[in-house]
Scaffold this motif. Structure first.
Motif: not given
Length: 380
Positions: A330-346
């Protein structure tokens, strides 16, 4: 008008209300901060007509005198100069007095500033809010919710409603959702309310308003009141009121976008995965699409690659756990996923894929209060 006020407290309030003042407003009076002195204390107001912030400094607090009001009155002072002056005045007390023609004198120590004020009668009144829809939650929790959803709002004005975060309340639970149509962030939280029947949806607060609100929220479990009306939302803290207009328009129904089945899924440690994606993006910064490719391998290994033809290619393998389902590329927009991982509290996340051309979901494994949804990118 004349009063003497504790400098630190005054600076603190001026900085809060300044956040609502915009130099780009079409209404000249709104480039100023309104100051009102009464026997109860001093009230400061800043507004750009989208956001309004009001801060109140009582004459006394915890047996400490903060303000001595010698003459009641009001004035509007240019925020640009006034905020800077107050910040740079010597320690201790500040005296502010207004003479005829709105001429204002600010004194502290041996420093004296004379400013031309504006007519406070021209300053727009703050909205009167009817308190039918009210709920409460801790300040630090609200700050966290804004951090975990606000980044996903759209920056494009083509669909204005997507530049905000949507609030829904049902069964004493708040659900905040933000999407720019390529990604979605959702966060749930328990709230306190006197009205157990409280229910509303399609309350969309501009992302910009929430970002400013976040700056005045403190890392404390003190409760903040949230009052929702047809066109406004009011956040009420101790001695501070924060108003924001709501966005018009129907927010998309996002419930149906979240897949309920899975073709491939795995769990992976958040921080190592985030760092792998950040390395993968090092070569594709120039490209606007930030495309990262993910491929499942044998024994739970995940291969991450990014190719920018004119610069080069990066490949990295990372271990996952509980990998199950079909092989996947699968291919995805890496920046979008990085933004989310930075705020995941787990410390660990669970990623569920529903095929190479369908959206995939990232959830924390430690609780079920948040989720992120991403559209894949077609690479052919």
């Amino acid at each position: 008008m004349q009063f003497v006020i504790n400098r630190d407290r005054f600076v603190h309030s001026v900085q809060h209300v300044s956040k609502a003042v915009s130099s780009r407003t079409t209404i000249p009076i709104l480039t100023g901060i309104k100051i009102v002195a009464t026997k109860e204390g001093v009230t400061l107001t800043g507004s750009d007509s989208d956001i309004s912030i009001e801060s109140f400094i009582p004459t006394e607090e915890n047996d400490k005198v903060l303000v001595e009001v010698l003459e009641e009155g009001s004035i509007v002072l240019q925020a640009k100069y006034f905020a800077e002056i107050v910040k740079k005045l010597p320690e201790g007390q500040i005296e502010l007095s207004v003479q005829d023609q709105f001429a204002t004198t600010i004194r502290s120590g041996s420093a004296v500033f004379n400013l031309n004020g504006l007519d406070p009668e021209e300053y727009p009144r703050l909205p009167q809010v009817e308190e039918h829809h009210v709920f409460r939650l801790p300040q630090d929790l609200l700050k966290n919710i804004i951090r975990q959803t606000g980044f996903a709002v759209s920056t494009q004005e083509t669909r204005p409603v997507l530049t905000g975060v949507n609030l829904t309340v049902e069964n004493e639970e708040l659900i905040c959702t933000a999407t720019d149509s390529h990604r979605l962030a959702m966060r749930k939280a328990k709230i306190e309310t006197n009205n157990t029947e409280l229910h509303f949806e399609n309350v969309v607060i501009p992302g910009k308003s929430l970002s400013e609100l976040s700056k005045v929220l403190e890392e404390t479990d003190q409760l903040i009141d949230v009052v929702v009306t047809e066109s406004q939302v009011l956040f009420r803290l101790n001695n501070l009121l924060f108003f924001s207009r709501l966005l018009d328009g129907k927010y998309p129904v996002t419930k149906n976008m979240i897949p309920t089945h899975s073709k491939t899924e795995f769990k992976i440690k958040t921080k190592p995965f985030l760092q792998t994606l950040e390395r993968a993006l090092l070569l594709s910064r120039e490209g606007k699409n930030n495309v990262i490719n993910l491929k499942t391998l044998e024994e739970g290994e995940i291969e991450i690659t990014s190719i920018t033809p004119e610069i080069g290619k990066v490949t990295e393998k990372i271990k996952s756990s509980d990998l199950s389902g079909e092989d996947l590329r699968i291919s995805f927009n890496g920046k979008n996923v990085i933004d989310a991982l930075k705020v995941v509290d787990s410390e660990e996340i669970h990623i569920v894929f529903t095929g190479a051309m369908s959206p995939f979901v990232v959830r924390p494994t430690e609780h079920d209060l948040a989720l992120h949804l991403f559209s894949p990118v077609r690479t052919y």
